[in-house]
Motif scaffolding. Structure first.
Motif, PDB file in Angstrom:
ATOM      1  N   GLY A 261       0.826  -1.210   0.000  1.00  0.00           N
ATOM      2  CA  GLY A 261       0.000   0.000   0.000  1.00  0.00           C
ATOM      3  C   GLY A 261       0.858   1.257   0.000  1.00  0.00           C
ATOM      4  N   VAL A 262       1.912   1.250   0.798  1.00  0.00           N
ATOM      5  CA  VAL A 262       2.790   2.421   0.881  1.00  0.00           C
ATOM      6  C   VAL A 262       3.545   2.603  -0.448  1.00  0.00           C
ATOM      7  N   VAL A 263       3.979   1.490  -1.023  1.00  0.00           N
ATOM      8  CA  VAL A 263       4.713   1.572  -2.294  1.00  0.00           C
ATOM      9  C   VAL A 263       3.779   2.083  -3.402  1.00  0.00           C
ATOM     10  N   LEU A 264       2.538   1.605  -3.395  1.00  0.00           N
ATOM     11  CA  LEU A 264       1.558   2.079  -4.379  1.00  0.00           C
ATOM     12  C   LEU A 264       1.327   3.584  -4.189  1.00  0.00           C
ATOM     13  N   ALA A 265       1.187   4.007  -2.939  1.00  0.00           N
ATOM     14  CA  ALA A 265       0.996   5.434  -2.641  1.00  0.00           C
ATOM     15  C   ALA A 265       2.160   6.246  -3.214  1.00  0.00           C
ATOM     16  N   SER A 266       3.384   5.727  -3.047  1.00  0.00           N
ATOM     17  CA  SER A 266       4.567   6.467  -3.526  1.00  0.00           C
ATOM     18  C   SER A 266       4.532   6.613  -5.044  1.00  0.00           C
ATOM     19  N   LYS A 267       3.965   5.592  -5.716  1.00  0.00           N
ATOM     20  CA  LYS A 267       3.881   5.663  -7.188  1.00  0.00           C
ATOM     21  C   LYS A 267       2.803   6.656  -7.601  1.00  0.00           C
TER      22      LYS A 267
END
Ligand code: UDP
Length: 239
Positions: free
Chosen positions: A67-73
């Motif tokens: 979820g955090v990695v998706l948010a960063s993208k």
């Protein structure tokens, strides 16, 4: 290098780089702490300044979830990869076993740390687990004394968030260790009492779905994931 994702200063590192970071902390003489926020915690931190500063005060801030990695993208500041706390912890154990350094396991229900220790030693022969204590203590004093008596190089703090972050920050000056890592329910995962998702689900970033199916009582908590992503999309649109 740090990347700010919705107020949290994440380390933009690969797993390999995170492990190198741990090695340099182990070679130093400061007591450092690492946190591994996932989207649920990151959502809490949006509205909780105290939690945000506990997280940002850490020496290492690793993105624990997809979820955090998706948010960063979505925010166009992509993080290199997810560095799951439990995987990072396992890598650190490998380093400790190789270098003859020690670890102390703090947290989870009585009996779990012992089971986790057995599995850890099976996987990393020669690993020095110098002590352990469950996470359901009333008084912190004796726990700190026990930890300091064996002066572990690394301390796994598995009390759930934000209890573990509060514990690490509050006792950073008195704990006799190099690196504390806040790892939530990781001892349960090492012990095998809470199973991790099958590899294909981890690969497809569906570990959250597996946990939801296995532990439906987490449903309410897990609603923070879509709420977090919603806040992220709003931020991207509104700037
Ligand atoms: N826990 C603990 N002491 C407490 C509360 C929780 O040791 O006072 C442990 C609990 O047994 C579990 C972990 O903390 O092993 C929290 O697990 P969870 O999966 O809820 O953590 P998360 O990583 O999602 O915060």
């Amino acid at each position: 290098m740090k990347t700010n994702i919705m107020g949290i200063e994440f380390d933009n590192v690969s797993m390999q780089e995170a492990v190198e970071g741990a090695k340099s902390i182990l070679a130093g003489n400061k007591t450092c702490y690492a946190v591994t926020p996932n989207a649920e915690i990151a959502y809490e931190a949006l509205y909780d300044e105290a939690l945000r500063s506990l997280l940002n005060g850490a020496d290492m801030v690793l993105p624990d979830g997809a979820g955090v990695v998706l948010a960063s993208k979505i925010l166009k500041t992509p993080l290199k990869q997810k560095v799951a706390g439990v995987d990072f912890a396992d890598q650190v154990l490998g380093v400790l076993a190789e270098t003859g350094k020690s670890v102390y396991l703090l947290g989870s229900k009585p009996g779990i740390a012992e089971m986790a220790a057995e599995k850890m030693i099976e996987k990393h022969p020669g690993l020095n687990i110098c002590g352990m204590a469950d996470g359901y203590f009333k008084d912190e004093g004796p726990v700190i004394e026990k930890i300091n008596a064996c002066a572990p190089d690394v301390l796994f703090v598995c009390l759930g968030a934000p209890k573990q972050e509060i514990f690490m920050k509050a006792h950073q000056q008195v704990l006799n260790t190099k690196l504390m890592i806040g790892l939530g329910g990781s001892l349960d995962a090492f012990a095998g009492t809470v199973k991790r998702a099958p590899k294909w689900m981890i690969r497809m970033n569906l570990e959250w779905l597996y946990r939801l199916i296995k532990e439906p009582k987490r449903f309410k908590r897990m609603l923070r994931l879509p709420k977090y992503l919603w806040a992220v999309v709003i931020k991207r649109i509104r700037g």
